[in-house]
Design a protein around this motif. Structure first.
Motif, short mmCIF file in Angstrom:
data_model
loop_
_atom_site.label_atom_id
_atom_site.label_comp_id
_atom_site.label_asym_id
_atom_site.label_seq_id
_atom_site.Cartn_x
_atom_site.Cartn_y
_atom_site.Cartn_z
N GLU A 43 0.83 -1.21 0.00
CA GLU A 43 0.00 0.00 0.00
C GLU A 43 0.86 1.26 0.00
O GLU A 43 1.91 1.33 0.65
CB GLU A 43 -0.91 0.03 1.24
CG GLU A 43 -2.07 -0.95 1.15
CD GLU A 43 -3.01 -0.81 2.33
OE1 GLU A 43 -4.18 -1.21 2.20
OE2 GLU A 43 -2.58 -0.30 3.39
N MET A 44 0.38 2.26 -0.74
CA MET A 44 1.07 3.55 -0.81
C MET A 44 0.10 4.67 -0.44
O MET A 44 -1.11 4.54 -0.66
CB MET A 44 1.58 3.81 -2.23
CG MET A 44 2.44 2.71 -2.81
SD MET A 44 4.11 2.71 -2.12
CE MET A 44 4.89 1.47 -3.16
N PRO A 45 0.58 5.79 0.09
CA PRO A 45 -0.31 6.87 0.53
C PRO A 45 -0.74 7.79 -0.61
O PRO A 45 -0.75 9.01 -0.46
CB PRO A 45 0.54 7.62 1.56
CG PRO A 45 1.93 7.45 1.06
CD PRO A 45 1.99 6.06 0.47
N TYR A 46 -1.05 7.21 -1.76
CA TYR A 46 -1.52 7.96 -2.92
C TYR A 46 -2.77 7.25 -3.45
O TYR A 46 -2.82 6.02 -3.49
CB TYR A 46 -0.46 8.03 -4.01
CG TYR A 46 0.85 8.61 -3.56
CD1 TYR A 46 1.00 9.99 -3.43
CD2 TYR A 46 1.94 7.80 -3.27
CE1 TYR A 46 2.21 10.54 -3.01
CE2 TYR A 46 3.15 8.33 -2.85
CZ TYR A 46 3.27 9.70 -2.72
OH TYR A 46 4.46 10.25 -2.30
N ALA A 47 -3.74 8.03 -3.88
CA ALA A 47 -5.01 7.45 -4.30
C ALA A 47 -4.84 6.41 -5.40
O ALA A 47 -5.51 5.37 -5.41
CB ALA A 47 -5.95 8.57 -4.77
N ALA A 48 -3.95 6.67 -6.36
CA ALA A 48 -3.79 5.75 -7.48
C ALA A 48 -3.03 4.48 -7.10
O ALA A 48 -3.01 3.51 -7.87
CB ALA A 48 -3.05 6.44 -8.63
N HIS A 49 -2.42 4.47 -5.91
CA HIS A 49 -1.59 3.35 -5.48
C HIS A 49 -2.01 2.86 -4.09
O HIS A 49 -1.20 2.27 -3.38
CB HIS A 49 -0.12 3.76 -5.46
CG HIS A 49 0.37 4.37 -6.73
ND1 HIS A 49 0.94 3.64 -7.75
CD2 HIS A 49 0.36 5.66 -7.17
CE1 HIS A 49 1.26 4.45 -8.75
NE2 HIS A 49 0.92 5.67 -8.43
N ARG A 50 -3.25 3.08 -3.72
CA ARG A 50 -3.69 2.83 -2.35
C ARG A 50 -3.75 1.34 -2.03
O ARG A 50 -3.60 0.94 -0.88
CB ARG A 50 -5.07 3.48 -2.12
CG ARG A 50 -5.54 3.44 -0.69
CD ARG A 50 -4.58 4.20 0.21
NE ARG A 50 -5.01 4.17 1.59
CZ ARG A 50 -4.78 3.16 2.44
NH1 ARG A 50 -4.13 2.10 2.02
NH2 ARG A 50 -5.19 3.20 3.68
N GLY A 51 -3.99 0.50 -3.02
CA GLY A 51 -4.05 -0.93 -2.77
C GLY A 51 -5.31 -1.38 -2.07
O GLY A 51 -5.34 -2.43 -1.43
N ARG A 52 -6.37 -0.60 -2.21
CA ARG A 52 -7.67 -0.94 -1.61
C ARG A 52 -8.76 -0.27 -2.43
O ARG A 52 -8.64 0.91 -2.78
CB ARG A 52 -7.72 -0.47 -0.16
CG ARG A 52 -8.99 -0.86 0.57
CD ARG A 52 -8.98 -0.33 2.00
NE ARG A 52 -9.03 1.13 2.04
CZ ARG A 52 -8.61 1.88 3.05
NH1 ARG A 52 -8.09 1.30 4.12
NH2 ARG A 52 -8.70 3.20 3.01
N LEU A 53 -9.81 -0.98 -2.74
CA LEU A 53 -10.89 -0.42 -3.55
C LEU A 53 -11.64 0.66 -2.77
O LEU A 53 -12.08 0.43 -1.64
CB LEU A 53 -11.87 -1.52 -3.96
CG LEU A 53 -11.33 -2.56 -4.94
CD1 LEU A 53 -12.31 -3.74 -5.04
CD2 LEU A 53 -11.09 -1.96 -6.31
N PRO A 54 -11.80 1.84 -3.34
CA PRO A 54 -12.52 2.92 -2.65
C PRO A 54 -14.00 2.57 -2.50
O PRO A 54 -14.64 2.06 -3.43
CB PRO A 54 -12.31 4.14 -3.56
CG PRO A 54 -11.95 3.58 -4.90
CD PRO A 54 -11.26 2.28 -4.65
N TYR A 55 -14.54 2.89 -1.34
CA TYR A 55 -15.92 2.52 -1.02
C TYR A 55 -16.94 3.34 -1.80
O TYR A 55 -18.10 2.93 -1.93
CB TYR A 55 -16.15 2.70 0.48
CG TYR A 55 -17.42 2.05 1.00
CD1 TYR A 55 -17.62 0.69 0.83
CD2 TYR A 55 -18.38 2.80 1.67
CE1 TYR A 55 -18.78 0.08 1.31
CE2 TYR A 55 -19.53 2.20 2.16
CZ TYR A 55 -19.73 0.83 1.97
OH TYR A 55 -20.87 0.24 2.44
#
Length: 559
Positions: free
Chosen positions: A99-111
């Protein structure tokens, strides 16, 4: 009295509509790291009679693209969007360590992004999943002990109540599936024996496994830090992932068929033939005998694909590389890979038979494909005649076999060379379900879909290729323009490209050179320049961060 009568009539009407629901069931079957020519119906030598029957009853697509890596492909499958728009850009996968602290690289599907199971569930489908998730999320909310583990992988991040809640909302049951059975993460052993720890989940709880089959277990792994070979050579009762997730999927189908008139959506995500390489010993020995001559297998696959009519009969290819001094080890890995594919085929046959017994087969669209090409431990041997492997952006990494079967709707035994992308699955399913992609979801305006329904292709019609089809993976960038020109920028492993001065460009004419043998970047500089500008614009729009910057946060994440 009048009100009561109207209510009764309304209920009767609702029941009659439900009873008459003839929308098709949809079954998506995905293998993990399977090569382009692994299947008999794609020219391979592995015994896949059940999958081959699916091809005979339906259509094969020769030009189907994934995103070249596991989680990015799954992200586009479930969202219909470019993977960076839902947190899986640049090769990020759904594990805390990536996981990275950037939206494009967050590693989790946004709710606040709608997913296929959520949209189909809202449209009246029963939604089922068995197998590998790998889309991020966790049970920190219900298992506080996991929070300390999270902190180990997120140095400098703040673990808030909101973060804990969003991780919980990233799991399958919270993202639209009525039932879920399988593995949240990427990889683990496929064999488990009674009393051994296992990570398999039933919904949000640890699953109770059925150890009802006996296996002689062949387990190969170079990882000495993980217990992937503890069952190697043992014979006894065990749970094997490919069999086990199919058992549960068949149970789900049986329940959905017997209790409800509504159609169902099943996502069956096998983890085979992903590492660690594990399969029943008798199948491994079967393929070791077949794989005495590695080059002969490679050549036969290329000729087999040509014989099937899935590529140009004059297509040449670049031979795979392997260390001749370690050919026995390479051959063993080939054999276990093949054995794992044969087990997938066996279980696809069981699943199809269960649909037949339940009277559901004729009203079910079945899609079968891989999340990417075969992985690097086998070079491109099973992607022949295409070069490249999983996580590399040449055709062998991004292009996969694809089969669709739907009796009475798809003409049997057909082939299409039209370009299709994995994100196209979502709008196809929505069209079949008779529902639209929403303009807003959970209070947020949705992103416009770059994907398109592939239903015309499945019906044997022509469809223009996408104007641009973009790929991005850990420092590599690629774009296919109008289905013909393919530009790669800095192709290959990041550590290798960094050793070369300047920026490396490769340009291929896929219409005349689909196996990418002749780089024409030097003779078509105007196309290179135009497509590089398009790539840079797309990267900016997606929010993709330069990979070197990401490595400053996670120095070990360079594979």
């Amino acid at each position: 009295m009048k009100t009561r009568l109207l209510l009764m009539l309304s209920l009767l009407f609702s029941w009659s509509v439900l009873a008459a629901d003839t929308r098709p069931n949809i079954v998506v079957i995905m293998s993990d790291d399977s090569g382009y020519t692994d299947l008999g119906c794609f020219g391979g030598e592995i015994d896949t009679p059940n999958i081959d029957k699916l091809a005979e009853s339906g259509i094969r697509l020769s030009n189907f693209y994934s995103n070249g890596r596991c989680s990015p492909t799954r992200a586009s499958l479930l969202s219909g969007l470019d993977c960076a728009k839902v947190g899986f850009g640049g090769g990020v996968v759904g594990d805390w360590v990536r996981e990275m602290p950037y939206a494009a690289h967050r590693g989790r599907l946004p709710y606040d992004t709608p997913l296929l199971p959520e949209l189909l569930k809202e449209a009246g489908y029963r939604t089922l999943m068995s197998g590998k998730w790998h889309m991020g999320g966790s049970l920190m909310k219900t298992r506080p002990g996991r929070r300390e583990v999270w902190k180990q992988y997120h140095e400098g991040w703040e673990l808030t109540d909101e973060e804990i809640e969003q991780d919980f909302l990233g799991l399958p049951l919270q993202r639209g599936f009525d039932e879920y059975f399988g593995l949240y993460g990427a990889q683990d052993s496929s064999f488990f024996v009674p009393g051994q720890y296992h990570p398999i989940m039933e919904g949000n709880e640890n699953a109770k496994l059925n150890y009802d089959r006996e296996y002689t277990m062949h387990c190969f792994s170079k990882r000495k830090d993980l217990p992937y070979t503890v069952n190697h050579g043992k014979t006894g009762k065990a749970w094997y992932a490919t069999d086990g997730v199919t058992d549960r999927a068949i149970e789900m189908i049986s329940d959905a068929s017997g209790k409800e008139k509504a159609p169902f959506f099943l996502y069956l995500a096998y983890r085979a033939p992903h590492k660690p390489l594990q399969a029943p010993e008798e199948l491994v020995q079967k393929y070791l005998k077949k794989y005495e001559d590695i080059r002969a297998i490679e050549a036969a696959r290329a000729e087999g694909l040509k014989a099937q009519g899935l590529c140009d009969p004059d297509l040449d290819y670049k031979p795979a590389w392997f260390d001749v001094k370690k050919s026995d080890e390479f051959r063993l890995q080939m054999a276990i890979h093949a054995a794992m594919i044969e087990k997938v085929d066996e279980n696809v046959g069981r699943l199809v038979e269960s649909l037949r017994k339940k009277g559901e087969l004729n009203n079910t669209l079945i899609l079968y494909f891989s999340d990417n090409g075969n992985a690097a431990h086998l070079d491109s041997i099973f992607n022949t005649p295409y070069r490249g492997v999983k996580a590399l952006l040449w055709e062998g990494g991004c292009k996969t076999h694809f089969i669709a079967s739907w009796p009475g709707h798809i003409k049997p035994g057909t082939i299409s060379h039209e370009q299709v992308w994995v994100g196209d699955v979502l709008p196809t399913c929505l069209e079949l379900a008779g529902t639209e992609y929403p303009e807003t979801f959970r209070g947020k305006k949705t992103e416009p879909l770059p994907s398109r329904s592939m239903l015309p292709v499945l019906e044997g019609k022509k469809r223009k290729p996408a104007e641009y089809l973009f790929f991005n993976d850990k420092g590599q960038q690629s774009v296919i323009w109008q289905g013909k020109w393919k530009l790669l920028i800095e192709p290959g492993w990041f550590t290798m490209t960094q050793e070369k001065p300047g920026i490396q460009y490769e340009l291929y004419d896929l219409e005349n050179d689909p196996s990418e043998l002749k780089n024409v970047a030097d003779v078509k500089p105007e196309i290179v320049k135009m497509l590089e500008e398009k790539c840079n614009t797309w990267i900016k729009e997606q929010g993709i961060v330069e990979y070197g910057k990401l490595l400053e946060l996670r120095p070990g994440d360079n594979t």
